[in-house]
Design a protein around this motif. Structure first.
Motif, PDB file in Angstrom:
ATOM      1  N   VAL A  57      -2.345   4.010   3.300  1.00 36.17           N
ATOM      2  CA  VAL A  57      -2.200   4.214   4.743  1.00 36.17           C
ATOM      3  C   VAL A  57      -1.803   5.673   4.946  1.00 36.17           C
ATOM      4  O   VAL A  57      -0.831   6.136   4.347  1.00 36.17           O
ATOM      5  CB  VAL A  57      -1.091   3.297   5.319  1.00 36.17           C
ATOM      6  CG1 VAL A  57      -0.831   3.623   6.794  1.00 36.17           C
ATOM      7  CG2 VAL A  57      -1.454   1.825   5.144  1.00 36.17           C
ATOM      8  N   TRP A  60      -5.740   1.350  -2.179  1.00 34.24           N
ATOM      9  CA  TRP A  60      -5.537   1.052  -0.755  1.00 34.24           C
ATOM     10  C   TRP A  60      -4.356   1.877  -0.277  1.00 34.24           C
ATOM     11  O   TRP A  60      -3.248   1.745  -0.795  1.00 34.24           O
ATOM     12  CB  TRP A  60      -5.204  -0.428  -0.624  1.00 34.24           C
ATOM     13  CG  TRP A  60      -5.760  -1.104   0.599  1.00 34.24           C
ATOM     14  CD1 TRP A  60      -6.814  -1.964   0.633  1.00 34.24           C
ATOM     15  CD2 TRP A  60      -5.273  -1.015   1.950  1.00 34.24           C
ATOM     16  NE1 TRP A  60      -7.017  -2.420   1.919  1.00 34.24           N
ATOM     17  CE2 TRP A  60      -6.088  -1.848   2.746  1.00 34.24           C
ATOM     18  CE3 TRP A  60      -4.248  -0.309   2.571  1.00 34.24           C
ATOM     19  CZ2 TRP A  60      -5.904  -2.004   4.128  1.00 34.24           C
ATOM     20  CZ3 TRP A  60      -4.068  -0.457   3.938  1.00 34.24           C
ATOM     21  CH2 TRP A  60      -4.891  -1.297   4.706  1.00 34.24           C
ATOM     22  N   TRP A 109      -4.757   5.732  -5.354  1.00 30.76           N
ATOM     23  CA  TRP A 109      -3.880   4.626  -4.975  1.00 30.76           C
ATOM     24  C   TRP A 109      -4.658   3.408  -4.506  1.00 30.76           C
ATOM     25  O   TRP A 109      -4.077   2.439  -4.068  1.00 30.76           O
ATOM     26  CB  TRP A 109      -2.929   5.065  -3.850  1.00 30.76           C
ATOM     27  CG  TRP A 109      -2.019   6.168  -4.258  1.00 30.76           C
ATOM     28  CD1 TRP A 109      -1.314   6.254  -5.413  1.00 30.76           C
ATOM     29  CD2 TRP A 109      -1.704   7.341  -3.507  1.00 30.76           C
ATOM     30  NE1 TRP A 109      -0.578   7.406  -5.430  1.00 30.76           N
ATOM     31  CE2 TRP A 109      -0.796   8.094  -4.272  1.00 30.76           C
ATOM     32  CE3 TRP A 109      -2.088   7.821  -2.267  1.00 30.76           C
ATOM     33  CZ2 TRP A 109      -0.276   9.316  -3.835  1.00 30.76           C
ATOM     34  CZ3 TRP A 109      -1.582   9.019  -1.834  1.00 30.76           C
ATOM     35  CH2 TRP A 109      -0.684   9.761  -2.613  1.00 30.76           C
ATOM     36  N   SER A 120      -6.632   4.045   7.150  1.00 24.92           N
ATOM     37  CA  SER A 120      -6.187   3.148   6.081  1.00 24.92           C
ATOM     38  C   SER A 120      -7.346   2.513   5.349  1.00 24.92           C
ATOM     39  O   SER A 120      -8.491   2.593   5.797  1.00 24.92           O
ATOM     40  CB  SER A 120      -5.300   2.053   6.686  1.00 24.92           C
ATOM     41  OG  SER A 120      -6.044   1.310   7.622  1.00 24.92           O
ATOM     42  N   GLY A 121      -7.031   1.897   4.213  1.00 27.20           N
ATOM     43  CA  GLY A 121      -8.040   1.220   3.393  1.00 27.20           C
ATOM     44  C   GLY A 121      -8.218   1.932   2.067  1.00 27.20           C
ATOM     45  O   GLY A 121      -7.333   2.665   1.629  1.00 27.20           O
ATOM     46  N   PRO A 129       0.843  -1.197   0.000  1.00 27.07           N
ATOM     47  CA  PRO A 129       0.000   0.000   0.000  1.00 27.07           C
ATOM     48  C   PRO A 129       0.882   1.253   0.000  1.00 27.07           C
ATOM     49  O   PRO A 129       2.000   1.227   0.510  1.00 27.07           O
ATOM     50  CB  PRO A 129      -0.764  -0.101   1.320  1.00 27.07           C
ATOM     51  CG  PRO A 129       0.104  -0.925   2.216  1.00 27.07           C
ATOM     52  CD  PRO A 129       0.890  -1.852   1.318  1.00 27.07           C
ATOM     53  N   VAL A 130       0.387   2.338  -0.575  1.00 27.72           N
ATOM     54  CA  VAL A 130       1.078   3.625  -0.479  1.00 27.72           C
ATOM     55  C   VAL A 130       0.911   4.138   0.948  1.00 27.72           C
ATOM     56  O   VAL A 130      -0.182   4.101   1.497  1.00 27.72           O
ATOM     57  CB  VAL A 130       0.472   4.643  -1.470  1.00 27.72           C
ATOM     58  CG1 VAL A 130       1.067   6.030  -1.236  1.00 27.72           C
ATOM     59  CG2 VAL A 130       0.718   4.188  -2.892  1.00 27.72           C
TER      60      VAL A 130
END
Lengths: 220, 220
Positions: free
Chosen positions: B93, B91, B89, B82-83, B9-10
């Motif tokens: 954080v 998903w 992007w 998050s999610g 995740p980014v």
């Protein structure tokens, strides 16, 4: 500047899973089987699965379920630990969580990978920055316990008021006055008689259960 | 299972930069120039540069320095959001921070990109989950302010005790008793006379400064 010019850090979730054992706070650790830090003691943790985890809360619950066999009674985000904390990934982010669970639940789940260590007497060979994570988790739990029902998450479903007081005393590392303690617990209004009694006692003690809401109050 | 089987995740840092304006808490927002959520109001934030940031704390300070021209008086980690919170992007954080700064510092820095919005009367067109981040930041600041010196970070270097009380009242949204308030501030022992006086007053008020340590106390 384009965001994708930068390499992404690995982001993981880790849990300081705490329980009470012999009236002392313990943390669950396992010995790492793989490099790096092979053979060292580490918290349960893992990478986020962006295809199945809704958020980091879901990720840590999945990891705990897979690695320990159960969902803890209480869980909250602690904070992020980040930087060059792990020589496998170089720069990484750990979203650290605190989880509380009664010892009986852990024993019932029966996965033998994790062992419990007294948080005030940790072994020397901890992996990565897990000693810092544990210290921050214990500090948060002790601070919150002084004015909340947080320690109830360490008790079995049914408990006596004496067990409840011993649990607070173990977490807070203080001796509490019985009459004062019972007044404060009454004031919180979230510890309810179950109608059952502890068996095998000359003067059977009433069993209580805890309404599953965190209640904040003045310091005990 | 290999960690690298999973796409990363980014991970970004975002800051709820709060200040007092007209005795009300305000948050700094800018209008996004690029897609997605083009034209919507967003918190200052950015991606981590793993080659130059020591950790996420360093990353958020770099982002604030670049985007606002200064380092805030006070900063702390709020928590992770998050999610699927960002359709660019998918998903991601966000390690969210709370930053406090006196209005005078902001005006002196003079970068015109950010505008200030009353946290209790936010515009409707906020980007991503930034409304949730701001709400969590404001809740944390109000809770902490009731029993700490946190609001001092919103004051200029020198201030009168009347300014100090007005700052606490603005953050806490309550009216405080003057005598009680001064007793509590004395007890904290971290607000020190500078020896100077407010000019242009018939009865000049003493100026005070704040020792740069967060002091926790009983609720005011």
């Amino acid at each position: 500047m384009n965001v994708f010019e930068y390499p992404l850090p690995v982001t993981t979730v880790d849990a300081a899973l705490l329980t009470l054992r012999g009236e002392r706070l313990h943390v669950a650790l396992h010995r790492r089987e793989n490099i790096p830090e092979q053979g060292k003691l580490a918290l349960p943790g893992g990478v986020i699965h962006i295809d199945e985890d809704v958020d980091t809360d879901a990720a840590v619950l999945r990891v705990l379920q897979q690695k320990t066999g159960f969902i803890p009674r209480y869980i909250e985000q602690l904070r992020v630990f980040s930087g060059k904390r792990d020589n496998r990934w170089d720069w990484s982010v750990s979203v650290a969580y605190i989880a509380l669970v009664p010892l009986a639940d852990l024993e019932a789940a029966g996965k033998g990978v994790f062992h419990f260590y007294d948080v005030d007497d940790l072994p020397v060979d901890l992996a990565f920055d897990h000693r810092r994570i544990i210290a921050a988790a214990v500090e948060r739990v002790r601070n919150k316990s002084a004015y909340s029902t947080l320690p109830c998450a360490l008790l079995p479903e049914q408990f006596t008021l004496t067990q409840l007081q011993k649990t607070y005393e173990a977490v807070l590392q203080v001796k509490l006055d019985k009459a004062n303690f019972r007044r404060r617990i009454d004031a919180m209004g979230c510890v309810i008689p179950t109608g059952e009694f502890q068996s095998g006692m000359q003067r059977p003690a009433k069993f209580y259960r805890f309404e599953n809401v965190m209640v904040f109050n003045k310091a005990l």
